[in-house]
Every structure is written in structure tokens, then in C-alpha cells.
Design a protein around this motif. Structure first.
Motif, PDB file in Angstrom:
ATOM      1  N   ARG A   1      73.797  60.385  22.886  1.00 41.16           N
ATOM      2  CA  ARG A   1      73.388  59.204  23.638  1.00 41.16           C
ATOM      3  C   ARG A   1      74.322  58.989  24.804  1.00 41.16           C
ATOM      4  O   ARG A   1      75.418  59.557  24.859  1.00 41.16           O
ATOM      5  CB  ARG A   1      73.375  57.977  22.726  1.00 41.16           C
ATOM      6  CG  ARG A   1      74.745  57.589  22.177  1.00 41.16           C
ATOM      7  CD  ARG A   1      74.611  56.508  21.124  1.00 41.16           C
ATOM      8  NE  ARG A   1      73.872  57.017  19.959  1.00 41.16           N
ATOM      9  CZ  ARG A   1      73.419  56.251  18.984  1.00 41.16           C
ATOM     10  NH1 ARG A   1      73.601  54.952  19.029  1.00 41.16           N
ATOM     11  NH2 ARG A   1      72.779  56.785  17.957  1.00 41.16           N
ATOM     12  N   GLY A   2      73.895  58.156  25.754  1.00 34.37           N
ATOM     13  CA  GLY A   2      74.718  57.839  26.921  1.00 34.37           C
ATOM     14  C   GLY A   2      74.273  58.605  28.151  1.00 34.37           C
ATOM     15  O   GLY A   2      73.264  59.318  28.152  1.00 34.37           O
ATOM     16  N   ARG A   3      75.042  58.482  29.229  1.00 34.74           N
ATOM     17  CA  ARG A   3      74.694  59.097  30.506  1.00 34.74           C
ATOM     18  C   ARG A   3      75.199  60.528  30.585  1.00 34.74           C
ATOM     19  O   ARG A   3      76.316  60.832  30.169  1.00 34.74           O
ATOM     20  CB  ARG A   3      75.282  58.287  31.661  1.00 34.74           C
ATOM     21  CG  ARG A   3      74.831  58.773  33.037  1.00 34.74           C
ATOM     22  CD  ARG A   3      75.342  57.901  34.151  1.00 34.74           C
ATOM     23  NE  ARG A   3      76.767  58.092  34.386  1.00 34.74           N
ATOM     24  CZ  ARG A   3      77.397  57.748  35.509  1.00 34.74           C
ATOM     25  NH1 ARG A   3      76.729  57.167  36.483  1.00 34.74           N
ATOM     26  NH2 ARG A   3      78.688  57.945  35.646  1.00 34.74           N
TER      27      ARG A   3
ATOM     28  N   ARG B   1      70.602  59.364  28.955  1.00 40.89           N
ATOM     29  CA  ARG B   1      70.108  59.061  30.298  1.00 40.89           C
ATOM     30  C   ARG B   1      70.542  60.190  31.231  1.00 40.89           C
ATOM     31  O   ARG B   1      71.666  60.208  31.729  1.00 40.89           O
ATOM     32  CB  ARG B   1      70.648  57.713  30.784  1.00 40.89           C
ATOM     33  CG  ARG B   1      69.992  57.247  32.086  1.00 40.89           C
ATOM     34  CD  ARG B   1      70.416  55.843  32.453  1.00 40.89           C
ATOM     35  NE  ARG B   1      71.768  55.775  32.980  1.00 40.89           N
ATOM     36  CZ  ARG B   1      72.828  55.333  32.322  1.00 40.89           C
ATOM     37  NH1 ARG B   1      72.705  54.926  31.074  1.00 40.89           N
ATOM     38  NH2 ARG B   1      74.021  55.296  32.894  1.00 40.89           N
ATOM     39  N   LEU B   2      69.639  61.135  31.437  1.00 41.17           N
ATOM     40  CA  LEU B   2      69.956  62.325  32.215  1.00 41.17           C
ATOM     41  C   LEU B   2      69.789  62.058  33.703  1.00 41.17           C
ATOM     42  O   LEU B   2      68.756  61.551  34.143  1.00 41.17           O
ATOM     43  CB  LEU B   2      69.047  63.480  31.776  1.00 41.17           C
ATOM     44  CG  LEU B   2      69.230  64.817  32.508  1.00 41.17           C
ATOM     45  CD1 LEU B   2      70.645  65.345  32.328  1.00 41.17           C
ATOM     46  CD2 LEU B   2      68.213  65.836  31.998  1.00 41.17           C
ATOM     47  N   GLU B   3      70.806  62.411  34.484  1.00 42.07           N
ATOM     48  CA  GLU B   3      70.774  62.285  35.938  1.00 42.07           C
ATOM     49  C   GLU B   3      71.087  63.653  36.539  1.00 42.07           C
ATOM     50  O   GLU B   3      72.152  64.207  36.301  1.00 42.07           O
ATOM     51  CB  GLU B   3      71.797  61.257  36.428  1.00 42.07           C
ATOM     52  CG  GLU B   3      71.581  59.850  35.877  1.00 42.07           C
ATOM     53  CD  GLU B   3      72.678  58.892  36.306  1.00 42.07           C
ATOM     54  OE1 GLU B   3      73.528  59.298  37.131  1.00 42.07           O
ATOM     55  OE2 GLU B   3      72.697  57.760  35.799  1.00 42.07           O
ATOM     56  N   VAL B   4      70.153  64.205  37.312  1.00 43.15           N
ATOM     57  CA  VAL B   4      70.334  65.523  37.929  1.00 43.15           C
ATOM     58  C   VAL B   4      70.368  65.366  39.442  1.00 43.15           C
ATOM     59  O   VAL B   4      69.461  64.782  40.033  1.00 43.15           O
ATOM     60  CB  VAL B   4      69.206  66.487  37.528  1.00 43.15           C
ATOM     61  CG1 VAL B   4      69.417  67.850  38.202  1.00 43.15           C
ATOM     62  CG2 VAL B   4      69.150  66.646  36.011  1.00 43.15           C
ATOM     63  N   THR B   5      71.419  65.880  40.051  1.00 46.29           N
ATOM     64  CA  THR B   5      71.558  65.895  41.504  1.00 46.29           C
ATOM     65  C   THR B   5      71.407  67.327  41.997  1.00 46.29           C
ATOM     66  O   THR B   5      72.014  68.245  41.439  1.00 46.29           O
ATOM     67  CB  THR B   5      72.930  65.347  41.937  1.00 46.29           C
ATOM     68  OG1 THR B   5      73.084  64.017  41.450  1.00 46.29           O
ATOM     69  CG2 THR B   5      73.063  65.348  43.444  1.00 46.29           C
ATOM     70  N   THR B   6      70.607  67.517  43.027  1.00 39.65           N
ATOM     71  CA  THR B   6      70.362  68.851  43.575  1.00 39.65           C
ATOM     72  C   THR B   6      71.212  69.074  44.813  1.00 39.65           C
ATOM     73  O   THR B   6      71.117  68.318  45.778  1.00 39.65           O
ATOM     74  CB  THR B   6      68.872  69.014  43.935  1.00 39.65           C
ATOM     75  OG1 THR B   6      68.099  68.907  42.742  1.00 39.65           O
ATOM     76  CG2 THR B   6      68.617  70.361  44.569  1.00 39.65           C
ATOM     77  N   GLU B   7      72.056  70.108  44.775  1.00 35.20           N
ATOM     78  CA  GLU B   7      72.914  70.422  45.924  1.00 35.20           C
ATOM     79  C   GLU B   7      73.513  71.803  45.723  1.00 35.20           C
ATOM     80  O   GLU B   7      73.815  72.203  44.599  1.00 35.20           O
ATOM     81  CB  GLU B   7      74.023  69.376  46.082  1.00 35.20           C
ATOM     82  CG  GLU B   7      74.809  69.104  44.808  1.00 35.20           C
ATOM     83  CD  GLU B   7      75.456  67.739  44.807  1.00 35.20           C
ATOM     84  OE1 GLU B   7      75.548  67.119  45.872  1.00 35.20           O
ATOM     85  OE2 GLU B   7      75.867  67.290  43.730  1.00 35.20           O
ATOM     86  N   ASP B   8      73.682  72.523  46.815  1.00 36.23           N
ATOM     87  CA  ASP B   8      74.275  73.852  46.756  1.00 36.23           C
ATOM     88  C   ASP B   8      75.774  73.835  47.039  1.00 36.23           C
ATOM     89  O   ASP B   8      76.445  74.839  46.839  1.00 36.23           O
ATOM     90  CB  ASP B   8      73.581  74.790  47.755  1.00 36.23           C
ATOM     91  CG  ASP B   8      72.183  75.172  47.310  1.00 36.23           C
ATOM     92  OD1 ASP B   8      71.954  75.269  46.090  1.00 36.23           O
ATOM     93  OD2 ASP B   8      71.307  75.355  48.176  1.00 36.23           O
ATOM     94  N   ARG B   9      76.274  72.722  47.517  1.00 37.37           N
ATOM     95  CA  ARG B   9      77.701  72.655  47.855  1.00 37.37           C
ATOM     96  C   ARG B   9      78.552  72.634  46.588  1.00 37.37           C
ATOM     97  O   ARG B   9      78.088  72.308  45.488  1.00 37.37           O
ATOM     98  CB  ARG B   9      77.990  71.390  48.681  1.00 37.37           C
ATOM     99  CG  ARG B   9      77.844  70.106  47.887  1.00 37.37           C
ATOM    100  CD  ARG B   9      78.145  68.869  48.713  1.00 37.37           C
ATOM    101  NE  ARG B   9      77.954  67.649  47.942  1.00 37.37           N
ATOM    102  CZ  ARG B   9      78.889  67.101  47.169  1.00 37.37           C
ATOM    103  NH1 ARG B   9      80.080  67.653  47.080  1.00 37.37           N
ATOM    104  NH2 ARG B   9      78.637  65.995  46.503  1.00 37.37           N
ATOM    105  N   SER B  10      79.820  72.968  46.749  1.00 39.71           N
ATOM    106  CA  SER B  10      80.771  72.857  45.648  1.00 39.71           C
ATOM    107  C   SER B  10      81.129  71.390  45.445  1.00 39.71           C
ATOM    108  O   SER B  10      81.435  70.684  46.405  1.00 39.71           O
ATOM    109  CB  SER B  10      82.035  73.664  45.971  1.00 39.71           C
ATOM    110  OG  SER B  10      82.976  73.545  44.941  1.00 39.71           O
ATOM    111  N   VAL B  11      81.059  70.920  44.205  1.00 42.80           N
ATOM    112  CA  VAL B  11      81.349  69.525  43.923  1.00 42.80           C
ATOM    113  C   VAL B  11      82.653  69.402  43.153  1.00 42.80           C
ATOM    114  O   VAL B  11      83.074  70.332  42.472  1.00 42.80           O
ATOM    115  CB  VAL B  11      80.207  68.856  43.121  1.00 42.80           C
ATOM    116  CG1 VAL B  11      78.900  68.917  43.887  1.00 42.80           C
ATOM    117  CG2 VAL B  11      80.051  69.496  41.744  1.00 42.80           C
ATOM    118  N   ASP B  12      83.297  68.258  43.278  1.00 41.60           N
ATOM    119  CA  ASP B  12      84.491  67.942  42.499  1.00 41.60           C
ATOM    120  C   ASP B  12      84.021  67.193  41.250  1.00 41.60           C
ATOM    121  O   ASP B  12      83.634  66.029  41.323  1.00 41.60           O
ATOM    122  CB  ASP B  12      85.443  67.076  43.320  1.00 41.60           C
ATOM    123  CG  ASP B  12      86.779  66.847  42.621  1.00 41.60           C
ATOM    124  OD1 ASP B  12      86.782  66.659  41.388  1.00 41.60           O
ATOM    125  OD2 ASP B  12      87.813  66.832  43.302  1.00 41.60           O
TER     126      ASP B  12
END
Length: 295
Positions: free
Chosen positions: A90-92, A121-132
Motif C-alpha cells: 500500500r501507499g504511493r 497509488r502508482l505514479e508513472v512519469t515518462t522521461e528519457d533524461r537521467s533523474v535524481d
């Protein structure tokens, strides 16, 4: 020592400021500032150098952060794992995934995961850059052939390869002539595509006539017959099977490997473990055909 105050100090130090920590944790900035001030008073130490726009750890603050941040994370995740035993995750859960994988598979994967674990609570962000991952509060990232990073660990869950394809109406080049080509990103002058064919190695001279920003756009333009393209075989396997595109060769070079990455080998949260299991079930062999099934 006041553990909640220590946790707030670690949060601020990790994010590099009260404002960023406040936004990441969803807690008032004033509360974080007060708790850190109380910790400094109890230790009789200054943990941060406070400037007009810059917040920096003092030498003592840096030493405290290095010694306690991992311990607090391990305590928090151990407590979460114990609490979740016998219960559904459960949770984000925040995930960053690359554009092509998101366009082809992530919608169905996310929907299946949501049906299986309705309390997450699934959150998907689409991006090709390197993330921290720490700064941007991601629990898991999916990346293609990521650069080595000692702070991240993970595994390959899917493999693909690049092929050169074209419409049957477009004849392969002869006598070194350049073929019209659709490329992703900026075109390179006098570009050559090195491929392996049943007859051996070959080099294809290309004349980029279209530069597009996504591989799905490149595939669609190749389907129309505007030119040849370099594409993952998973994206065109159905076209090759139907004969609407033809295979000119396998592109030489490293394979395409999709990795799941997370910050350390410490105890994973039940949410992350559940999503990793979900990927293993979706791609048990990790082959391009399994990815193509999502198209």
C-alpha cells in the motif's frame, strides 16, 4: 537524541534545503526549520550554514548526515516491511520510465498492477533524461543501457536489438548510393549504418530526409514508405511478420537492455518488490517478442 528531529534534519540535508524538503515530504517548511533548530540546540552544534539563498551543511552536519541517513532509512523500511507482512502493498509508488517503453507497454503494465494492488497509488512519469532518485523522490526508475552508478543497483529485465527496416516498395541501395532515411533526433551528415545480414557485414549510406523526436514517429514514417529506419525489433516485429516492412539487417553494436534501478541493496519496500515481481511475470524471458506482445 530526538529521532524525529534527526529524521527531519536528514530530510533537509538530503534535499539541500527546507523548501525542497517541504515539497518532497508534504510538510510545512516552518515545522522542518523549527525541528532542525531544536536538534542544533540539543547538540549545541550548528548543522547548517544559512545564507540568503544557499543552505550548506557544516563539517559537523555533514558528519552527522553521513552516519545517520542510511541508518534512518533502514529503520523506516524495516518498520514498513514488518507492518506490511500478511497485507497487500500500500501507499504511493513513484516510477520514472523512458518514452518508448511507456508508449508501448507501461499503460497496460500499470493497469494490471493497479488491479492487482488497489491499495498502491502508482505514479508513472515518462522521461528519457537521467533523474535524481533521491532529490525527485522516485522509488524506482527504468532506464535503457544506464551508465554505471555506484549509488544505484538493479537488474536487466528486458532485452531488445536494433534493425534496419523499410517498406517493400523501397529498394535497398546499390553501388554505395545513399538511401532516404528517417532518423530520431538530429541528423548527422554522411551517416553510415553498419549492419549484419545473412550475406555478411554491410554499410548503408543514408540521406536523412526526416528527423523525428520519437521512435514511434520514425516507425510510422517508415511504414508510409518515406525511407528506411533504425528501430527496435520489438517495435516492428508485427510488420515484419506481415510483410508490410522488410528487414535489411541487424545494426551492429551493443544490445538494448532495459534496467530497473533503485538506490541501494537495502531492504526494498513491499511496493517496489511487488512491481519488480510484476515485471518478472510480464517478461519472464526478457525477449523482444514479449515486449512486442504489448503492441
Amino acid at each position: 537524541m530526538d529521532l524525529p528531529a534527526l529524521a527531519d534534519f536528514t530530510l533537509v540535508a538530503r534535499h539541500g534545503g527546507f523548501g525542497k524538503a517541504s515539497r518532497a515530504a508534504g510538510r510545512p517548511k516552518a515545522t522542518l526549520s523549527r525541528r532542525v533548530a531544536e536538534l542544533e540546540a540539543s547538540l549545541d552544534l550548528r548543522l547548517f550554514e544559512r545564507g540568503a539563498r544557499v543552505l550548506k551543511l557544516t563539517e559537523e552536519g555533514r558528519a552527522l548526515f553521513e552516519r545517520t541517513s542510511q541508518l534512518l532509512t533502514d529503520l523506516d523500511e524495516t518498520a514498513s516491511a514488518i507492518a506490511s507482512r500478511g497485507h497487500s502493498p500500500r501507499g504511493r509508488l513513484r516510477i520514472s520510465a523512458p518514452l518508448l517503453f511507456s508508449q508501448t507497454a507501461m499503460g497496460k503494465l500499470a493497469a494490471g498492477f493497479a488491479l492487482k494492488y488497489p491499495e498502491v497509488r502508482l505514479e508513472v512519469t515518462t522521461e528519457d533524461r537521467s533523474v535524481d532518485m533521491i532529490e525527485e523522490a522516485y522509488d524506482l526508475v527504468i532506464r535503457v543501457n544506464p551508465a554505471p552508478d555506484e549509488s544505484l543497483v538493479g537488474r536487466v529485465f528486458l532485452r531488445d536489438r536494433l534493425v534496419v527496416v523499410a517498406s517493400p516498395d523501397l529498394a535497398p541501395p546499390a553501388d554505395g548510393a545513399a538511401v532516404p532515411a528517417i532518423v530520431r533526433g538530429a541528423a548527422k551528415p554522411a551517416e553510415m549504418w553498419n549492419v549484419t545480414t545473412p550475406a555478411g557485414r554491410a554499410s548503408i549510406a543514408v540521406n536523412p530526409i526526416l528527423s523525428l523526436s520519437s521512435l514511434v514517429m520514425v516507425r510510422d514514417a517508415v511504414r508510409i514508405g518515406a525511407g528506411a529506419g533504425r528501430l527496435p525489433i520489438s517495435l516492428v516485429s508485427h510488420d515484419l511478420a506481415k510483410g508490410t516492412l522488410v528487414h535489411w539487417g541487424d545494426v551492429e553494436g551493443p544490445e538494448i537492455a532495459l534496467w530497473t534501478l533503485y538506490p541501494s541493496r537495502r531492504l526494498l519496500s513491499a511496493r517496489v518488490s511487488a512491481f519488480l515481481d510484476h515485471l518478472r511475470e510480464a517478461f519472464p524471458q526478457g525477449t523482444p517478442d514479449e515486449l512486442a506482445a504489448y503492441l
